[in-house]
Design a protein around this motif. Structure first.
Motif, PDB file in Angstrom:
ATOM      1  N   VAL A 177      34.738  22.400  36.116  1.00  0.00           N
ATOM      2  CA  VAL A 177      35.548  23.441  36.757  1.00  0.00           C
ATOM      3  C   VAL A 177      35.285  24.760  36.046  1.00  0.00           C
ATOM      4  O   VAL A 177      35.377  24.843  34.820  1.00  0.00           O
ATOM      5  CB  VAL A 177      37.053  23.084  36.692  1.00  0.00           C
ATOM      6  N   PHE A 178      34.974  25.785  36.825  1.00  0.00           N
ATOM      7  CA  PHE A 178      34.590  27.075  36.260  1.00  0.00           C
ATOM      8  C   PHE A 178      35.553  28.176  36.707  1.00  0.00           C
ATOM      9  O   PHE A 178      36.062  28.162  37.831  1.00  0.00           O
ATOM     10  CB  PHE A 178      33.164  27.445  36.687  1.00  0.00           C
ATOM     11  N   VAL A 179      35.764  29.151  35.811  1.00  0.00           N
ATOM     12  CA  VAL A 179      36.587  30.318  36.135  1.00  0.00           C
ATOM     13  C   VAL A 179      35.771  31.243  37.034  1.00  0.00           C
ATOM     14  O   VAL A 179      34.639  31.603  36.706  1.00  0.00           O
ATOM     15  CB  VAL A 179      37.008  31.067  34.859  1.00  0.00           C
ATOM     16  N   ILE A 180      36.358  31.644  38.161  1.00  0.00           N
ATOM     17  CA  ILE A 180      35.639  32.539  39.085  1.00  0.00           C
ATOM     18  C   ILE A 180      36.363  33.879  39.256  1.00  0.00           C
ATOM     19  O   ILE A 180      35.822  34.807  39.856  1.00  0.00           O
ATOM     20  CB  ILE A 180      35.440  31.892  40.468  1.00  0.00           C
ATOM     21  N   ALA A 181      37.591  34.013  38.740  1.00  0.00           N
ATOM     22  CA  ALA A 181      38.325  35.277  38.809  1.00  0.00           C
ATOM     23  C   ALA A 181      39.438  35.249  37.776  1.00  0.00           C
ATOM     24  O   ALA A 181      39.892  34.183  37.359  1.00  0.00           O
ATOM     25  CB  ALA A 181      38.902  35.497  40.209  1.00  0.00           C
ATOM     26  N   THR A 182      39.861  36.426  37.344  1.00  0.00           N
ATOM     27  CA  THR A 182      40.942  36.495  36.364  1.00  0.00           C
ATOM     28  C   THR A 182      42.264  36.947  36.987  1.00  0.00           C
ATOM     29  O   THR A 182      43.288  36.964  36.315  1.00  0.00           O
ATOM     30  CB  THR A 182      40.579  37.469  35.229  1.00  0.00           C
ATOM     31  N   GLU A 183      42.240  37.332  38.260  1.00  0.00           N
ATOM     32  CA  GLU A 183      43.460  37.700  38.971  1.00  0.00           C
ATOM     33  C   GLU A 183      43.559  36.854  40.230  1.00  0.00           C
ATOM     34  O   GLU A 183      42.580  36.726  40.972  1.00  0.00           O
ATOM     35  CB  GLU A 183      43.462  39.188  39.356  1.00  0.00           C
ATOM     36  N   ALA A 220      45.887  23.791  42.169  1.00  0.00           N
ATOM     37  CA  ALA A 220      46.670  24.990  42.495  1.00  0.00           C
ATOM     38  C   ALA A 220      45.922  26.257  42.086  1.00  0.00           C
ATOM     39  O   ALA A 220      45.912  27.255  42.813  1.00  0.00           O
ATOM     40  CB  ALA A 220      48.031  24.933  41.819  1.00  0.00           C
ATOM     41  N   LEU A 221      45.285  26.227  40.924  1.00  0.00           N
ATOM     42  CA  LEU A 221      44.533  27.391  40.458  1.00  0.00           C
ATOM     43  C   LEU A 221      43.325  27.655  41.355  1.00  0.00           C
ATOM     44  O   LEU A 221      42.949  28.810  41.585  1.00  0.00           O
ATOM     45  CB  LEU A 221      44.081  27.179  39.012  1.00  0.00           C
ATOM     46  N   ALA A 222      42.734  26.586  41.870  1.00  0.00           N
ATOM     47  CA  ALA A 222      41.627  26.749  42.807  1.00  0.00           C
ATOM     48  C   ALA A 222      42.137  27.395  44.096  1.00  0.00           C
ATOM     49  O   ALA A 222      41.478  28.265  44.679  1.00  0.00           O
ATOM     50  CB  ALA A 222      40.979  25.393  43.103  1.00  0.00           C
ATOM     51  N   GLY A 223      43.330  26.976  44.546  1.00  0.00           N
ATOM     52  CA  GLY A 223      43.911  27.560  45.744  1.00  0.00           C
ATOM     53  C   GLY A 223      44.225  29.031  45.572  1.00  0.00           C
ATOM     54  O   GLY A 223      44.203  29.796  46.545  1.00  0.00           O
ATOM     55  N   ALA A 224      44.509  29.443  44.342  1.00  0.00           N
ATOM     56  CA  ALA A 224      44.797  30.848  44.049  1.00  0.00           C
ATOM     57  C   ALA A 224      43.525  31.649  43.830  1.00  0.00           C
ATOM     58  O   ALA A 224      43.581  32.860  43.574  1.00  0.00           O
ATOM     59  CB  ALA A 224      45.684  30.954  42.816  1.00  0.00           C
ATOM     60  N   GLY A 225      42.362  30.981  43.912  1.00  0.00           N
ATOM     61  CA  GLY A 225      41.091  31.680  43.765  1.00  0.00           C
ATOM     62  C   GLY A 225      40.681  31.976  42.341  1.00  0.00           C
ATOM     63  O   GLY A 225      39.829  32.826  42.098  1.00  0.00           O
ATOM     64  N   LEU A 226      41.272  31.250  41.376  1.00  0.00           N
ATOM     65  CA  LEU A 226      40.943  31.498  39.969  1.00  0.00           C
ATOM     66  C   LEU A 226      39.821  30.610  39.451  1.00  0.00           C
ATOM     67  O   LEU A 226      39.057  31.030  38.575  1.00  0.00           O
ATOM     68  CB  LEU A 226      42.191  31.309  39.098  1.00  0.00           C
ATOM     69  N   ALA A 235      44.478  36.224  30.529  1.00  0.00           N
ATOM     70  CA  ALA A 235      44.396  36.887  29.221  1.00  0.00           C
ATOM     71  C   ALA A 235      42.962  37.011  28.724  1.00  0.00           C
ATOM     72  O   ALA A 235      42.701  37.633  27.690  1.00  0.00           O
ATOM     73  CB  ALA A 235      45.229  36.130  28.194  1.00  0.00           C
ATOM     74  N   GLY A 236      42.021  36.423  29.447  1.00  0.00           N
ATOM     75  CA  GLY A 236      40.623  36.523  29.060  1.00  0.00           C
ATOM     76  C   GLY A 236      40.176  35.486  28.060  1.00  0.00           C
ATOM     77  O   GLY A 236      39.060  35.560  27.524  1.00  0.00           O
ATOM     78  N   GLU A 237      41.031  34.493  27.776  1.00  0.00           N
ATOM     79  CA  GLU A 237      40.634  33.433  26.856  1.00  0.00           C
ATOM     80  C   GLU A 237      39.472  32.628  27.431  1.00  0.00           C
ATOM     81  O   GLU A 237      38.619  32.130  26.694  1.00  0.00           O
ATOM     82  CB  GLU A 237      41.819  32.505  26.591  1.00  0.00           C
ATOM     83  N   TRP A 238      39.457  32.491  28.756  1.00  0.00           N
ATOM     84  CA  TRP A 238      38.349  31.842  29.463  1.00  0.00           C
ATOM     85  C   TRP A 238      37.803  32.856  30.461  1.00  0.00           C
ATOM     86  O   TRP A 238      38.301  32.970  31.596  1.00  0.00           O
ATOM     87  CB  TRP A 238      38.823  30.582  30.187  1.00  0.00           C
ATOM     88  N   PRO A 239      36.787  33.639  30.099  1.00  0.00           N
ATOM     89  CA  PRO A 239      36.247  34.675  30.985  1.00  0.00           C
ATOM     90  C   PRO A 239      35.624  34.082  32.247  1.00  0.00           C
ATOM     91  O   PRO A 239      35.355  32.876  32.333  1.00  0.00           O
ATOM     92  CB  PRO A 239      35.189  35.362  30.116  1.00  0.00           C
TER      93      PRO A 239
END
Length: 243
Positions: free
Chosen positions: A72-78, A57-63, A25-29
């Motif tokens: 821990v940093f956001v690297i993708a939104t999809e 799990a989110l890391a495994g999904a590439g997020l 949702a872009g809350e954490w760009p």
């Protein structure tokens, strides 16, 4: 968008969903550092171990990605599509071509490695396929897949078994549609499945019997030929009807 406490169970799955919602949702760009485990645990009303599993799990999904000493940093939104999703999106003909490469090798290994227990399971699956010829198209395809799965299992290679298992969801509906479209099971038994090989019968029973016989006597070359012939016929039919 506040996180909000989670329902009692299943906590990890809920935590994954809630955190993923915040990211997509872009809350954490992209580039944003997530709150620490303690803060996330308090916001979600769960323990730190649950948050840790969710982040994994989110890391495994590439997020997200953890940076040593930084957080821990956001690297993708999809999320990235995993192998199973890619197979489901692929054209059934493309999946079938790869299935041929994998399964022909597997059946040759099965002929060399099969045990008496494997052979019992394979013969039972062959009988089940014959019985399913009187059922629905879906039942027939499922019985056919079960026979092939029993043969692959006899190769005693867990990687091959896992690959075949991954192919099944991507192939199943395509094969059901093919059977219905070409009316393969209700043709004249004197005609081949593709009109070129009368010995095969409308449902390929003879070819499958030859495959099982080759595995039973340990003839890897014959087993490979029998399976390749069968799969090539089906692939030709799939190609004839298009995507």
């Amino acid at each position: 968008m506040p996180l909000g406490a989670l329902r009692p169970t299943p906590l990890v799955e809920q935590a994954i969903d809630r955190l993923r919602e915040q990211i997509t949702a872009g809350e954490w760009p992209v580039g944003t550092r997530l709150p620490g485990e303690t803060s996330l645990a308090q916001a979600l009303g769960v323990g730190r171990s649950t948050v840790r599993e969710a982040l994994r799990a989110l890391a495994g999904a590439g997020l997200v990605r953890a940076r040593q000493g930084a957080g821990v940093f956001v690297i993708a939104t999809e999320p990235e599509e995993n192998w199973s999703v890619q197979l489901l999106r692929a054209a059934v003909v493309d999946v079938y071509e790869v299935r041929m490469m994998v399964e022909v090798e597997a059946v040759q290994l099965a002929a060399a490695r099969r045990t008496d227990a494997d052979l019992t399971a394979i013969e039972a699956a062959l009988a089940g396929r014959a019985e399913a010829s009187g059922g629905s198209d879906a039942q027939f395809v499922d019985a056919d897949i079960a026979l092939h799965a029993a043969v692959v299992a006899a190769a005693h290679n867990p990687v091959l078994t896992a690959l075949f298992t991954e192919f099944v969801p991507a192939l199943r509906q395509g094969l059901i549609d093919l059977v219905r479209l070409l009316d393969l099971r209700r043709g004249d038994p004197a005609d081949g499945a593709d009109g070129s090989d009368p010995a095969q019968g409308a449902d390929g029973a003879a070819g499958h019997a030859a495959l099982v016989a080759a595995v039973a006597r340990g003839d890897a070359a014959a087993a490979g030929r029998a399976l390749r012939d069968e799969l090539e016929r089906t692939l030709s039919q799939l190609q004839s009807v298009g995507p």
